[in-house]
Design a protein around this motif. Structure first.
Motif, PDB file in Angstrom:
ATOM      1  N   ASP A   7      23.024  35.144  48.252  1.00 46.61           N
ATOM      2  CA  ASP A   7      23.875  36.195  47.676  1.00 46.61           C
ATOM      3  C   ASP A   7      25.043  36.527  48.601  1.00 46.61           C
ATOM      4  O   ASP A   7      25.236  37.652  49.019  1.00 46.61           O
ATOM      5  CB  ASP A   7      23.073  37.451  47.316  1.00 46.61           C
ATOM      6  N   THR A   8      25.793  35.508  48.905  1.00 42.86           N
ATOM      7  CA  THR A   8      26.951  35.704  49.786  1.00 42.86           C
ATOM      8  C   THR A   8      28.272  35.699  49.034  1.00 42.86           C
ATOM      9  O   THR A   8      29.320  35.824  49.635  1.00 42.86           O
ATOM     10  CB  THR A   8      26.990  34.614  50.868  1.00 42.86           C
ATOM     11  N   LYS A   9      28.229  35.544  47.715  1.00 44.67           N
ATOM     12  CA  LYS A   9      29.440  35.565  46.900  1.00 44.67           C
ATOM     13  C   LYS A   9      29.378  36.753  45.954  1.00 44.67           C
ATOM     14  O   LYS A   9      28.308  37.161  45.516  1.00 44.67           O
ATOM     15  CB  LYS A   9      29.587  34.281  46.082  1.00 44.67           C
ATOM     16  N   THR A  10      30.541  37.284  45.627  1.00 44.79           N
ATOM     17  CA  THR A  10      30.607  38.407  44.684  1.00 44.79           C
ATOM     18  C   THR A  10      31.900  38.332  43.895  1.00 44.79           C
ATOM     19  O   THR A  10      32.842  37.647  44.287  1.00 44.79           O
ATOM     20  CB  THR A  10      30.496  39.760  45.421  1.00 44.79           C
ATOM     21  N   VAL A  11      31.936  39.046  42.799  1.00 40.61           N
ATOM     22  CA  VAL A  11      33.142  39.149  41.978  1.00 40.61           C
ATOM     23  C   VAL A  11      33.644  40.579  42.096  1.00 40.61           C
ATOM     24  O   VAL A  11      32.880  41.538  41.965  1.00 40.61           O
ATOM     25  CB  VAL A  11      32.846  38.806  40.494  1.00 40.61           C
ATOM     26  N   VAL A  12      34.933  40.741  42.342  1.00 44.20           N
ATOM     27  CA  VAL A  12      35.548  42.060  42.462  1.00 44.20           C
ATOM     28  C   VAL A  12      36.503  42.248  41.292  1.00 44.20           C
ATOM     29  O   VAL A  12      37.329  41.374  41.012  1.00 44.20           O
ATOM     30  CB  VAL A  12      36.320  42.204  43.797  1.00 44.20           C
ATOM     31  N   THR A  13      36.350  43.362  40.577  1.00 43.86           N
ATOM     32  CA  THR A  13      37.252  43.694  39.476  1.00 43.86           C
ATOM     33  C   THR A  13      38.098  44.886  39.903  1.00 43.86           C
ATOM     34  O   THR A  13      37.559  45.926  40.290  1.00 43.86           O
ATOM     35  CB  THR A  13      36.465  44.052  38.202  1.00 43.86           C
ATOM     36  N   ILE A  14      39.405  44.730  39.830  1.00 47.91           N
ATOM     37  CA  ILE A  14      40.313  45.814  40.188  1.00 47.91           C
ATOM     38  C   ILE A  14      40.764  46.484  38.891  1.00 47.91           C
ATOM     39  O   ILE A  14      41.313  45.824  38.004  1.00 47.91           O
ATOM     40  CB  ILE A  14      41.535  45.294  40.975  1.00 47.91           C
TER      41      ILE A  14
END
Length: 144
Positions: A7-14
């Motif tokens: 779990d080292t990747k993530t998605v960021v929504t601005i």
């Protein structure tokens, strides 16, 4: 240095919440202006955002020449100006002077007010950019 593991990747929504908003009349029904008050107050609101400065023009409009149409210079003072909403400001009031007509017992005249030319780009003007204002006699003042 890359991270290791599942779990080292993530998605960021601005989310853009810095919107200038839209300008509309507060009232949905025709506005009643009591003649004896000497003015009509028309509230303009800013909704769906309040970031930045918005300007919008307004102008009173004589509808036609019929009996129940208010006449500029006789029933009210024509108004044409610009409203400026500062950052975070969500309400303004347009005041239109109603002229005294002591020769008449009952008044029932209508004029319009038009909003136009909103700036900057991104700011919106309500689909209902025209509104009616009805000048009426205050029934209580006529009983005296």
């Amino acid at each position: 240095m890359p991270l290791e593991g599942g779990d080292t990747k993530t998605v960021v929504t601005i989310i853009d919440d810095d919107k200038p908003g839209s300008i509309a009349f507060e009232e949905t029904k025709p506005i009643k202006a009591i003649a004896s008050n000497g003015k009509a107050e028309i509230k303009i609101i800013r909704k769906n955002g309040s970031d930045g400065i918005i300007t919008v023009d307004y102008e009173t409009v004589q509808l036609d020449d019929s009996a129940h149409t208010a006449t500029a210079g006789l029933d009210y003072v024509h108004a044409k100006d610009k409203l400026t909403f500062d950052r975070g400001e969500i309400e303004k009031t347009i005041e239109v002077t109603i002229l005294d007509r002591p020769d008449e017992d009952l008044r029932d005249e209508t004029f319009g007010i038009q909003l136009s030319n909103i700036t900057p780009d991104g700011a919106k003007l309500s689909k209902k950019s025209f509104h009616l204002v009805n000048i009426v006699t205050d029934a209580e003042s006529k009983k005296k």
